[in-house]
Design an enzyme around this catalytic site. Structure first.
Site, short mmCIF file in Angstrom:
data_model
loop_
_atom_site.label_atom_id
_atom_site.label_comp_id
_atom_site.label_asym_id
_atom_site.label_seq_id
_atom_site.Cartn_x
_atom_site.Cartn_y
_atom_site.Cartn_z
N ASP A 18 -0.70 -15.60 -4.35
CA ASP A 18 -1.57 -15.71 -3.16
C ASP A 18 -1.50 -17.11 -2.56
O ASP A 18 -1.27 -18.09 -3.27
CB ASP A 18 -3.02 -15.37 -3.58
CG ASP A 18 -3.88 -14.99 -2.39
OD1 ASP A 18 -3.33 -14.77 -1.29
OD2 ASP A 18 -5.11 -14.91 -2.56
N GLY A 19 -1.72 -17.18 -1.25
CA GLY A 19 -1.81 -18.48 -0.57
C GLY A 19 -0.64 -18.83 0.33
O GLY A 19 -0.56 -19.95 0.84
N ASN A 20 0.26 -17.87 0.56
CA ASN A 20 1.43 -18.16 1.41
C ASN A 20 1.02 -18.52 2.84
O ASN A 20 1.55 -19.45 3.43
CB ASN A 20 2.35 -16.93 1.48
CG ASN A 20 2.99 -16.60 0.16
OD1 ASN A 20 2.88 -17.36 -0.79
ND2 ASN A 20 3.64 -15.46 0.07
N HIS A 35 5.68 -17.01 3.37
CA HIS A 35 6.28 -15.92 2.58
C HIS A 35 7.73 -16.28 2.22
O HIS A 35 8.18 -16.04 1.11
CB HIS A 35 6.25 -14.60 3.36
CG HIS A 35 4.87 -14.12 3.70
ND1 HIS A 35 3.82 -14.18 2.81
CD2 HIS A 35 4.35 -13.56 4.82
CE1 HIS A 35 2.72 -13.69 3.39
NE2 HIS A 35 3.02 -13.31 4.61
N GLU A 65 -3.80 -2.46 0.18
CA GLU A 65 -4.62 -3.00 1.28
C GLU A 65 -3.80 -3.84 2.25
O GLU A 65 -4.15 -3.97 3.42
CB GLU A 65 -5.78 -3.84 0.71
CG GLU A 65 -6.86 -3.04 -0.02
CD GLU A 65 -6.47 -2.59 -1.43
OE1 GLU A 65 -5.46 -3.07 -1.97
OE2 GLU A 65 -7.19 -1.73 -1.99
N TRP A 67 -1.19 -3.11 3.62
CA TRP A 67 -0.67 -2.29 4.73
C TRP A 67 -1.54 -2.46 5.98
O TRP A 67 -1.11 -2.16 7.09
CB TRP A 67 -0.62 -0.80 4.35
CG TRP A 67 0.46 -0.44 3.38
CD1 TRP A 67 0.29 -0.02 2.08
CD2 TRP A 67 1.88 -0.43 3.61
NE1 TRP A 67 1.51 0.23 1.49
CE2 TRP A 67 2.50 -0.01 2.41
CE3 TRP A 67 2.70 -0.74 4.71
CZ2 TRP A 67 3.89 0.11 2.28
CZ3 TRP A 67 4.07 -0.63 4.58
CH2 TRP A 67 4.65 -0.21 3.38
N ARG A 69 -2.45 -5.23 7.26
CA ARG A 69 -2.15 -6.48 7.98
C ARG A 69 -1.44 -6.17 9.31
O ARG A 69 -0.95 -5.05 9.50
CB ARG A 69 -1.25 -7.37 7.10
CG ARG A 69 -2.00 -7.90 5.92
CD ARG A 69 -1.27 -9.02 5.23
NE ARG A 69 -2.07 -9.54 4.14
CZ ARG A 69 -1.83 -10.66 3.50
NH1 ARG A 69 -0.78 -11.39 3.81
NH2 ARG A 69 -2.62 -11.07 2.53
N LEU A 129 14.65 -10.27 -20.00
CA LEU A 129 13.35 -10.31 -19.30
C LEU A 129 13.24 -9.06 -18.45
O LEU A 129 14.21 -8.64 -17.83
CB LEU A 129 13.29 -11.55 -18.39
CG LEU A 129 12.07 -11.63 -17.46
CD1 LEU A 129 10.82 -12.02 -18.24
CD2 LEU A 129 12.31 -12.65 -16.34
N ARG A 195 -10.56 -13.40 -7.77
CA ARG A 195 -10.77 -11.94 -7.79
C ARG A 195 -9.44 -11.26 -8.12
O ARG A 195 -8.37 -11.87 -8.05
CB ARG A 195 -11.30 -11.44 -6.45
CG ARG A 195 -10.46 -11.83 -5.24
CD ARG A 195 -11.03 -11.27 -3.93
NE ARG A 195 -10.33 -11.82 -2.78
CZ ARG A 195 -10.77 -12.84 -2.04
NH1 ARG A 195 -11.92 -13.40 -2.32
NH2 ARG A 195 -10.07 -13.29 -1.01
C1 IPE Z 1 -3.71 -10.04 -3.11
O1 IPE Z 1 -3.65 -10.99 -2.10
C2 IPE Z 1 -2.52 -9.14 -3.03
C3 IPE Z 1 -1.25 -9.76 -3.35
C4 IPE Z 1 -1.07 -10.98 -3.80
C5 IPE Z 1 -0.11 -8.93 -3.19
P1 IPE Z 1 -4.48 -10.80 -0.76
O2 IPE Z 1 -4.38 -12.09 -0.02
O3 IPE Z 1 -4.05 -9.60 -0.04
O4 IPE Z 1 -5.95 -10.55 -1.32
P2 IPE Z 1 -7.38 -10.70 -0.68
O5 IPE Z 1 -7.39 -9.92 0.58
O6 IPE Z 1 -7.60 -12.15 -0.39
O7 IPE Z 1 -8.32 -10.19 -1.71
C1 IPE Z 2 0.17 -13.78 -0.53
O1 IPE Z 2 -0.15 -14.73 0.42
C2 IPE Z 2 1.23 -12.81 -0.08
C3 IPE Z 2 0.76 -11.43 0.11
C4 IPE Z 2 -0.45 -11.00 -0.14
C5 IPE Z 2 1.71 -10.49 0.64
P1 IPE Z 2 -1.13 -14.41 1.61
O2 IPE Z 2 -0.33 -13.85 2.76
O3 IPE Z 2 -2.26 -13.57 1.18
O4 IPE Z 2 -1.63 -15.87 2.00
P2 IPE Z 2 -3.12 -16.31 2.34
O5 IPE Z 2 -4.00 -15.82 1.23
O6 IPE Z 2 -3.46 -15.70 3.65
O7 IPE Z 2 -3.04 -17.81 2.40
MG MG Z 3 -4.11 -13.93 0.43
#
Ligand code: IPE
Ligand code: IPE
Ligand code: MG
Length: 242
Positions: A18-20, A35, A65, A67, A69, A129, A195
């Site tokens: 998460d966090g891209n 990404h 979920e 999907w 976006r 692996l 979470r």
């Molecule tokens: C969780 O990240 C799903 C993945 C890392 C694939 P999200 O960024 O979609 O999660 P929420 O919406 O913050 O809970």
């Molecule tokens: C995780 O990064 C990648 C996916 C859920 C596909 P996010 O795209 O959720 O990045 P943030 O959370 O918005 O920074």
């Molecule tokens: Mg995210």
């Protein structure tokens, strides 16, 4: 094979990547830039997993979920996965990595399903692996599809009803999309969110959880090793008194 001497290495490490988007935003760039950078972290973690002797590395790449976006972001992410899998297939195979994708594949485009099939077939015999990409996945979807499979089996084989109703937890495991894969010992989520976002709800029942502030594109080999060190110090009691 593992090149490092380590104790208490988790068999299965799982990452909620998460966090891209935030990583890109911090640099004044479009979310998709994060990404693209995130693929480098996937590569780094695969290498680190091999070096440390982790046997299963699973990555939550796209949730059910996700999907919801914007269409353009979903399209870019799917294209990125096709490219990354096609580009990395040779290297994964050379390093003895078995590649798997788990999730609701009916929702994926044909080009993505084709490259997934090719990569899975090509690496099926590898055992150094196992790399599992959770794609179009959700924990509730998994539990529901398992329950439906059981129900269908019972309808089609009424003579097996008692056997199915007597089944324990291990029996149910076999209906999950993760059948045959050990439950994760450690689940790491990057970007400071605390979470599970509908990830491995059943399989993560006794996983150690680690939430780190690092954004996924910055989560490289050093971070991976730090996570293993954290895990090595944990005392897993499984409800017992030690
Ligand atoms: C969780 O990240 C799903 C993945 C890392 C694939 P999200 O960024 O979609 O999660 P929420 O919406 O913050 O809970
Ligand atoms: C995780 O990064 C990648 C996916 C859920 C596909 P996010 O795209 O959720 O990045 P943030 O959370 O918005 O920074
Ligand atoms: Mg995210």
């Amino acid at each position: 094979m593992a090149t490092e001497e380590r104790t208490n290495v988790p068999v299965h490490v799982s990452m909620i990547m998460d966090g891209n988007g935030r990583w890109a935003k911090e640099r004044g760039k479009e979310r998709v830039y994060g990404h693209f950078e995130g693929v480098g972290s996937v590569r780094a973690c695969v290498e680190a997993a091999v070096e440390t002797g982790v046997r299963y590395l699973s990555l939550y790449a796209f949730s059910e979920e996700n999907w919801n976006r914007p269409e353009a972001e979903v399209k870019t992410l799917m294209g990125l996965m096709v490219k990354a899998m096609a580009d990395e297939m040779d290297e994964l195979d050379r390093n003895g990595v078995r590649f798997m994708v788990i999730g609701n594949r009916e929702r994926l485009d044909k080009d993505l399903n084709d490259v997934v099939d090719a990569c899975m077939a090509r690496t099926a015999g590898n055992r150094t692996l196992t790399l599992i990409i959770f794609l179009s996945y959700s924990g509730k979807w998994d539990i529901l599809q398992a329950a439906k499979k059981m129900a269908v089996k019972m309808l089609e084989n009424p003579e097996k009803a008692d056997e199915i109703l007597d089944m324990g937890v291990e029996g149910f495991d076999r209906y999950l999309a993760t059948a045959g894969i050990p439950d994760p010992d450690l689940i790491v989520r990057t970007s400071g969110e605390c979470r599970l976002s509908n990830y491995l709800l059943w399989q993560g029942a006794y996983s150690e959880l680690l939430f780190v502030d690092t954004l996924w594109p910055d989560f490289r080999k050093d971070e991976f090793r730090k996570a293993l060190e954290y895990y090595a110090k944990r005392d897993r009691r499984y409800g017992k008194v030690k």
